[in-house]
Design a protein around this motif. Structure first.
Motif, PDB file in Angstrom:
ATOM      1  N   ASP A  26       0.819  -1.211   0.000  1.00 39.21           N
ATOM      2  CA  ASP A  26       0.000   0.000   0.000  1.00 39.21           C
ATOM      3  C   ASP A  26       0.857   1.268   0.000  1.00 39.21           C
ATOM      4  OD1 ASP A  26      -2.432  -1.302  -0.063  1.00 39.21           O
ATOM      5  OD2 ASP A  26      -2.523  -1.516   2.118  1.00 39.21           O
ATOM      6  N   LYS A  27       2.158   1.124   0.262  1.00 31.79           N
ATOM      7  CA  LYS A  27       3.058   2.276   0.244  1.00 31.79           C
ATOM      8  C   LYS A  27       3.580   2.587  -1.156  1.00 31.79           C
ATOM      9  CE  LYS A  27       4.871   1.510   4.927  1.00 31.79           C
ATOM     10  NZ  LYS A  27       6.095   1.243   5.721  1.00 31.79           N
ATOM     11  N   GLN A  29       3.792   4.076  -4.403  1.00 27.91           N
ATOM     12  CA  GLN A  29       3.149   5.242  -4.988  1.00 27.91           C
ATOM     13  C   GLN A  29       3.764   5.579  -6.335  1.00 27.91           C
ATOM     14  OE1 GLN A  29       0.545   7.134  -3.509  1.00 27.91           O
ATOM     15  NE2 GLN A  29       0.437   5.431  -2.048  1.00 27.91           N
ATOM     16  N   LEU A  30       2.951   6.029  -7.253  1.00 28.40           N
ATOM     17  CA  LEU A  30       3.406   6.502  -8.550  1.00 28.40           C
ATOM     18  C   LEU A  30       2.647   7.781  -8.858  1.00 28.40           C
ATOM     19  CD1 LEU A  30       5.191   5.858 -10.991  1.00 28.40           C
ATOM     20  CD2 LEU A  30       3.231   4.731 -12.032  1.00 28.40           C
ATOM     21  N   LYS A  31       3.376   8.895  -8.869  1.00 27.26           N
ATOM     22  CA  LYS A  31       2.769  10.206  -9.085  1.00 27.26           C
ATOM     23  C   LYS A  31       1.665  10.487  -8.070  1.00 27.26           C
ATOM     24  CE  LYS A  31       3.795  10.273 -14.036  1.00 27.26           C
ATOM     25  NZ  LYS A  31       3.258  10.385 -15.415  1.00 27.26           N
ATOM     26  N   GLY A  32       1.921  10.091  -6.814  1.00 24.17           N
ATOM     27  CA  GLY A  32       0.989  10.379  -5.737  1.00 24.17           C
ATOM     28  C   GLY A  32      -0.187   9.443  -5.629  1.00 24.17           C
ATOM     29  N   LYS A  33      -0.243   8.415  -6.470  1.00 25.51           N
ATOM     30  CA  LYS A  33      -1.356   7.462  -6.435  1.00 25.51           C
ATOM     31  C   LYS A  33      -0.807   6.058  -6.208  1.00 25.51           C
ATOM     32  CE  LYS A  33      -4.265  10.115  -9.629  1.00 25.51           C
ATOM     33  NZ  LYS A  33      -5.023  10.070 -10.917  1.00 25.51           N
ATOM     34  N   PRO A  34      -1.641   5.151  -5.688  1.00 24.08           N
ATOM     35  CA  PRO A  34      -1.176   3.769  -5.538  1.00 24.08           C
ATOM     36  C   PRO A  34      -0.660   3.226  -6.863  1.00 24.08           C
ATOM     37  CG  PRO A  34      -3.270   4.070  -4.410  1.00 24.08           C
ATOM     38  CD  PRO A  34      -3.007   5.336  -5.181  1.00 24.08           C
ATOM     39  N   ALA A  35       0.510   2.572  -6.818  1.00 26.20           N
ATOM     40  CA  ALA A  35       1.129   2.101  -8.050  1.00 26.20           C
ATOM     41  C   ALA A  35       0.220   1.149  -8.821  1.00 26.20           C
ATOM     42  CB  ALA A  35       2.459   1.411  -7.734  1.00 26.20           C
ATOM     43  N   ASP A  37      -2.760   1.389  -9.408  1.00 24.98           N
ATOM     44  CA  ASP A  37      -3.772   2.100 -10.179  1.00 24.98           C
ATOM     45  C   ASP A  37      -3.351   2.357 -11.621  1.00 24.98           C
ATOM     46  OD1 ASP A  37      -5.340   2.104  -7.977  1.00 24.98           O
ATOM     47  OD2 ASP A  37      -5.197   4.250  -7.533  1.00 24.98           O
ATOM     48  N   TYR A 158       8.113   1.747 -13.241  1.00 22.28           N
ATOM     49  CA  TYR A 158       8.037   1.925 -11.786  1.00 22.28           C
ATOM     50  C   TYR A 158       9.160   1.121 -11.138  1.00 22.28           C
ATOM     51  CZ  TYR A 158       6.317   1.672  -6.990  1.00 22.28           C
ATOM     52  OH  TYR A 158       6.211   1.756  -5.624  1.00 22.28           O
ATOM     53  N   ASN A 160      10.952   0.339  -6.956  1.00 27.33           N
ATOM     54  CA  ASN A 160      11.166   0.621  -5.540  1.00 27.33           C
ATOM     55  C   ASN A 160      12.032  -0.503  -4.976  1.00 27.33           C
ATOM     56  OD1 ASN A 160       9.537  -1.588  -5.057  1.00 27.33           O
ATOM     57  ND2 ASN A 160       7.839  -0.428  -4.205  1.00 27.33           N
TER      58      ASN A 160
END
Length: 286
Positions: A26-27, A29-35, A37, A158, A160
Motif C-alpha cells: 500500500d506504500k 506510490q506513482l505520481k501520488g497514487k497507488p502504483a 492504479d 516503476y 522501488n
C-alpha cells in the motif's frame, strides 16, 4: 470455542492496533497514487528474472552486478510484493489447455529456449525478457525483483526496493479491429506476425474482409470487462473483424446487437468475431 473467541478478542485489542503502518504494497506510490492504479482491466503481466550466476564465466562479477551494483543493494527488502494481487500474472494451476501449451512451447522452440518443463518455468521468474510470445499475447508489463538489461522494447515504468516494473513497448493490444485477415497452418507461422493482422487457421471457415482503407472511419471501445462477461461498442463504415487476446474455448458465446455470432479461433488460441458495418454492441459471455 469460547477460548478462541476470547483469544481473538484480546488480540484485536492488544496486538493488531500496534501495526499502524500501511502494508508494504500500500506504500507503493506513482505520481501520488497507488502504483497498482496504473493498471487497466486488460493489462497482462509476466513475472521474469535475471539469469542465474551459476555457470557464468565471470561468477563473482555476476554476483556483484546482480546484488551489489543495483541501486538498492543486497540488503534491500524483498518481502510483501508477492501478495499484491494486481502484480500477479499467473497462479499455479492443475493443468494448461493443450492449445495454450502448444502455443507457448512453439515460440520457445523457435527462440531456442529450453522447453523442458517450460510451463512450470514460466511460473518461477524465468530469465525470458524478450519473446515474441509476450508481444502477440498482449503481455504489456514485465515484473522483476532485479533491474533488467536495457532493451529498446523495455521502458521502466516503476521501481522501488521490492520490484522493477517495465512496460513492453512491443506488446500487441489486448483487443483491436483487424486491418486484414491472413491464414496459418501451424503456430510457427505466427512468429513473424504483423501487428494489426488477424490470423485464422487454414482449415477453419474461410472469412475475409476488405483491406482497411484510409477513408474508413472506425472505432472500438471496451465498455464492460468482467470474468466471463465482456462487452464492446464499435463503429465502422465497412465490415470488420474484432480480435481479443483471451483464450478461445467452446463454451464461450458471442452476440452482435443481440444476434448470436460464431467466435473464431484467432491468432492461434485467441478469439475473433466478424462484425457487420455500422454501429453495434459486441457481447462475449461464458
Amino acid at each position: 470455542l469460547a477460548f478462541l473467541f476470547v483469544n481473538n478478542l484480546l488480540l484485536s485489542w492488544a496486538v493488531y492496533p500496534l501495526a499502524k503502518q500501511p502494508f508494504v504494497w500500500d506504500k507503493m506510490q506513482l505520481k501520488g497514487k497507488p502504483a497498482a492504479d496504473i493498471f487497466g482491466p486488460t493489462d497482462r503481466l509476466v513475472r521474469v528474472g535475471t539469469p542465474r550466476c551459476l555457470g557464468d564465466n565471470d561468477y563473482f562479477g555476476c554476483i556483484r552486478r546482480k546484488f551489489f551494483d543495483a541501486e538498492y543493494g543486497a540488503r534491500r527488502y524483498i518481502f510483501g510484493h508477492r501478495l499484491k494481487q494486481a502484480l500477479d500474472f499467473g497462479k499455479v494451476r492443475n493443468f494448461t489447455p493443450l492449445p495454450t501449451s502448444d502455443f507457448i512451447t512453439s515460440f520457445m522452440v523457435l527462440e531456442k529456449i529450453n522447453t523442458l518443463g517450460i510451463l512450470r518455468t514460466l511460473q518461477i521468474e524465468p530469465p525470458i525478457i524478450n519473446s515474441r510470445m509476450y508481444d502477440l499475447a498482449a503481455v504489456n508489463y514485465l515484473l522483476s525483483r532485479n533491474p533488467l538489461p536495457k532493451g529498446e522494447h523495455l521502458e521502466l515504468a516503476y521501481e522501488n526496493k521490492q520490484l522493477y516494473l517495465y512496460r513492453n513497448k512491443r506488446a500487441w493490444p489486448y483487443y483491436y479491429l483487424a486491418d486484414r485477415i491472413e491464414t496459418i497452418e501451424a503456430y510457427k507461422d505466427l512468429y513473424n506476425a504483423e501487428r494489426g493482422t488477424a490470423y485464422l487457421w487454414e482449415n477453419d471457415e474461410k472469412i475475409s474482409i476488405s483491406s482497411q482503407s484510409m477513408g474508413n472511419k472506425r472505432s472500438l471501445k471496451l465498455v464492460k470487462f468482467e470474468y466471463g462477461d465482456v462487452e464492446f461498442r464499435y463503429s465502422s463504415d465497412e465490415q470488420g473483424f474484432l480480435v481479443m487476446a483471451d483464450s478461445w474455448h467452446p463454451n464461450w458465446r458471442a452476440s452482435v446487437n443481440g444476434q448470436d455470432t460464431p467466435i473464431i479461433k484467432t491468432n492461434g488460441v485467441f478469439k475473433g468475431v466478424l462484425l457487420p458495418p455500422g454501429n453495434g454492441v459486441v457481447h462475449f459471455f461464458f
